[in-house]
Design an enzyme around this catalytic site. Structure first.
Site, PDB file in Angstrom:
ATOM      1  N   GLU A 138       0.815  -1.220   0.000  1.00 31.11           N
ATOM      2  CA  GLU A 138       0.000   0.000   0.000  1.00 31.11           C
ATOM      3  C   GLU A 138       0.847   1.267   0.000  1.00 31.11           C
ATOM      4  O   GLU A 138       0.499   2.253  -0.680  1.00 31.11           O
ATOM      5  CB  GLU A 138      -0.915   0.004   1.230  1.00 31.11           C
ATOM      6  CG  GLU A 138      -1.867   1.181   1.252  1.00 31.11           C
ATOM      7  CD  GLU A 138      -2.605   1.306   2.580  1.00 31.11           C
ATOM      8  OE1 GLU A 138      -3.392   2.256   2.697  1.00 31.11           O
ATOM      9  OE2 GLU A 138      -2.387   0.482   3.479  1.00 31.11           O
ATOM     10  N   ASP A 139       1.972   1.263   0.725  1.00 28.08           N
ATOM     11  CA  ASP A 139       2.702   2.517   0.967  1.00 28.08           C
ATOM     12  C   ASP A 139       4.041   2.634   0.247  1.00 28.08           C
ATOM     13  O   ASP A 139       4.734   3.647   0.401  1.00 28.08           O
ATOM     14  CB  ASP A 139       2.941   2.690   2.472  1.00 28.08           C
ATOM     15  CG  ASP A 139       1.637   2.918   3.227  1.00 28.08           C
ATOM     16  OD1 ASP A 139       0.662   3.329   2.583  1.00 28.08           O
ATOM     17  OD2 ASP A 139       1.603   2.675   4.442  1.00 28.08           O
TER      18      ASP A 139
END
Length: 736
Positions: free
Chosen positions: A76-77
């Site tokens: 996600e990051d």
């Protein structure tokens, strides 16, 4: 800061044969790809995945779960994709990371409608692999512990979501310790003033409470040894702040009236007989409080919780709670499903991992699958989130079938909820109920221990009134579904007749129109509908005009040629205008978006004013009934969402006068009525009626009917009245 070696040590303690090299590789991978990233606190981002992994290690989870905790934010990051995770760590970890990534978005969504489908996916992901929920809860707990660096509005939003979704899921899974911390942290962020005030009040009493606990624990130890009842540990605690706040608020009592402000917990060896022996000693030592005894051992809660609870009156009239459970029950009460599977054959760590995970999966399916099963597959997202919240809260009523089967239901459940809990068909055909052998109204609330018998009739169907007194989402959704299907069938029939009648007016063969599936499907698709039946239902509901269907079927030129109303106003249009003028709405006061010439009337229950948010409801014989969106009846109307239409205030230069009744609560003094009417007259507002009376509690009650043009005008009137000395409250009353 937590070190990776601390995490590994915990894993090795719980699982000596764990593949700790997998955890080290996951740590190095996470450190590499999160390098340079910072948290809101300014700390390196790696602090967060390390803390999540540490929490998972404390739960005793396997190395795959701990490694996933280290990797859960990488996709996600960072720029890492799922295929890279799969190539480095295998399919199992990739599937867990994928599940966590898909549900990570829900924290960024503020609207409940948008959030609902993501929560549904989260629950399903948890059921697919039960470790997803444990990792997600650990992730949320660490985020809640470190929220002080976020903006207040973001803290409030995340805390509300935690209180609504994550803490109840932890409760549902029996994870009492984690749930308690999530609730207290949410309480602290959502209601900081209440939190500080209650914390101060408890801290003021804490020395006294802790001294009382020491005396009680000493007495319990002495009495158990005296009666030769074995025990492992005696614990004491002061009630949690959030739990205490909820009780004070719900029961409207003072802190002195709380029976379980302090509690002791007796933990016995792993045999339930010791629990009951300890209970008899407690009741022999102190006076038990009637109706405050609960046996969660004989009938465990659905989240696996087992314990005996009793409240007693101690020395000096001090009331306190006693909880009694075995060591195994205690671990399950604290850790829930995460501990339950570790206790196979009453021994920690003896179960094969695959068998343990399968057993845990079955447990979680039992606990969480009803959350999505009870919501119709094609149901509304807001209905789902409402049902989800309802089903996540604890269930306290245990009733029995005549054959002795236990049915567990929420507080406030009725025989109808009981019937649907047995089977959907039993609920659909329910005609009556007996509680403990006596016939009772279907709205009767069930109590613990009731024996319930459901009476059915083959041709009986659910009633709309049932929605007023069912509490389970399964019953509510089933009744709604039946009502929707019933109304849809009727609407299709009405729509077919209306379309056939319109076809006759255009000298078009109804059969030629209705049997042309290709054209009917094309027209349905143009309206965003899937099937011709959906189009007929839309006509029957009043959302689509038959005339417009004919226009699309014939085409513009042919329609214009055959249109019988091309050069004249229909009687229907003339009649509707006359009715609108008669009821004082004006021809164009309210219009239905996308539809012309539909009769609209204002609901008497809320009498909406120009400028207020409004919603329309198709009512047989009344056209479109328009409600204020805040009207108390709108929620009930939303059961039939197919009959809801969008309406808006038409643009108009004319000022339209409406009568609105206000109830003003005042001090009981001479001249109040005159002061209020003068204040209204000063802002050039007409008064149709005014009267005064005195309430039982010696307050003045003044009813005044004013003439206003719109909501802004009404707001000015209310403000003027509120500023009159001696006015306590001003509220708008329903129309007569």
């Amino acid at each position: 800061m937590i070190r990776i070696e601390d995490v590994i040590a915990k894993v090795e303690h719980n699982r000596p044969d764990a593949d700790v090299e997998l955890i080290r590789r996951a740590y190095l991978f996470s450190a590499l790809h999160h390098k340079g990233q910072k948290r809101a606190s300014g700390e390196p981002y790696l602090v967060h995945p390390l803390a999540v992994a540490d929490l998972l290690a404390e739960m005793g989870l396997d190395e795959v779960s701990v490694s996933t905790g280290l990797l859960h934010d990488v996709v996600e990051d960072t720029l890492v994709d799922l295929d890279t995770i799969r190539s480095y760590f295998g399919d199992e970890i990739a599937l867990l990371v994928d599940g966590l990534t898909k549900i990570a978005q829900i924290s960024n969504l503020s609207k409940e409608r948008q959030q609902a489908e993501n929560v549904r996916k989260m629950v399903l992901a948890m059921i697919t692999d039960v470790r997803v929920v444990l990792i997600k809860l650990a992730d949320r707990l660490h985020n809640m512990r470190t929220m002080q660096f976020l903006k207040p509005e973001k803290r409030a939003r995340i805390s509300q979501e935690t209180l609504d979704i994550y803490a109840p899921i932890a409760h549902r899974l029996g994870m009492g310790k984690l749930r308690s911390e999530l609730e207290d942290l949410s309480f602290q962020n959502l209601y900081p003033e209440d939190y500080k005030r209650l914390a101060k009040e408890v801290d003021t009493r804490r020395p006294e409470l802790e001294a009382a606990l020491e005396r009680i624990i000493s007495t319990v130890e002495h009495r158990l040894r005296e009666n030769e009842v074995p025990f492992i540990e005696i614990q004491g605690r002061v009630k949690r702040l959030y739990s205490l706040w909820k009780k004070l608020k719900k029961q409207k009592i003072s802190i002195e009236q709380v029976y379980d402000l302090i509690a002791v917990r007796v933990i016995t060896p792993n045999h339930k007989k010791y629990c009951y022996l300890a209970l008899s000693v407690m009741h022999d030592t102190w006076t038990p409080v009637p109706e405050r005894f609960k046996d969660w051992i004989a009938i465990p809660r659905d989240n696996l919780y087992q314990s005996l609870h009793t409240s007693v009156i101690g020395d000096g009239g001090q009331a306190f709670e006693v909880q009694i459970r075995t060591e195994e029950m205690h671990h399950i009460a604290e850790e829930g499903v995460a501990a339950h599977w570790r206790y196979k054959e009453n021994k920690l760590g003896t179960a094969d991992d695959n068998e343990s995970i399968d057993e845990l999966r079955k447990t979680v399916e039992k606990l969480l699958l009803p959350l999505v099963e009870n919501s119709e597959a094609d149901g509304d997202s807001e209905d789902f989130i409402e049902s989800l919240k309802l089903d996540l809260f604890p269930k306290d009523v245990y009733a029995f079938t005549p054959m002795g089967k236990v049915i567990q239901l929420p507080r406030g459940a009725t025989p109808i909820d009981f019937a649907y809990a047995i089977h959907s068909e039993v609920g659909d055909t329910c005609t009556g109920g007996k509680i403990n052998g006596r016939i009772v109204p279907l709205r009767t609330e069930l109590q613990n221990g009731d024996v319930v018998e459901i009476m059915t009739t083959a041709n009986s169907k659910p009633s709309r009134d049932w929605l007023n007194y069912v509490v389970t989402s399964k019953a509510r959704n089933r009744i709604r579904h039946w009502i929707s299907e019933q109304q849809r069938t009727e609407s299709i029939d009405i729509g077919r007749k209306l379309l056939e009648k319109e076809a006759d007016r255009f000298r078009l063969s109804p059969k030629k129109l209705m049997n042309n599936d290709t054209e009917m499907k094309r027209i349905a698709n143009e309206y965003g509908l899937g099937r011709p039946e959906d189009l007929l239902a839309s006509i029957g509901y009043g959302k689509t005009l038959p005339r417009n269907i004919i226009a699309k079927f014939l085409g513009p030129e042919k329609f214009a040629e055959l249109d019988p109303e091309k050069h004249k106003e229909t009687r229907l249009e003339t009649g509707m205008k006359a009715v609108k003028r008669l009821i004082g709405l004006g021809e164009d006061a309210i219009v239905v978006k996308g539809v012309d010439n539909l009769l609209t009337t204002r609901a008497r229950c809320c009498n909406p004013l120009r400028g207020e948010d409004i919603i329309g409801y198709i009512s047989l014989g009344k056209g479109i009934v328009v409600h204020n969106k805040r009207c108390k009846n709108v929620k009930q109307l939303m059961v039939n969402k197919d009959r809801i239409v969008e309406v808006e205030w038409a643009k108009s230069d004319k000022e339209e006068i409406q009568s609105v009744r206000l109830l003003v609560t005042t001090e009981n003094r001479t001249g109040m009525l005159a002061d209020i009417t003068n204040a209204i007259a000063e802002i050039k507002t007409g008064i149709r009626n005014a009267s005064a009376s005195v309430s039982r509690d010696d307050k003045g009650l003044i009813e005044v009917t004013v003439e206003v043009f719109d909501k802004k005008h009404l707001d000015r009137v209310i403000l003027a009245v509120e500023q009159v000395p001696g006015v306590i409250a001003v509220e708008r009353m329903n129309a007569n």
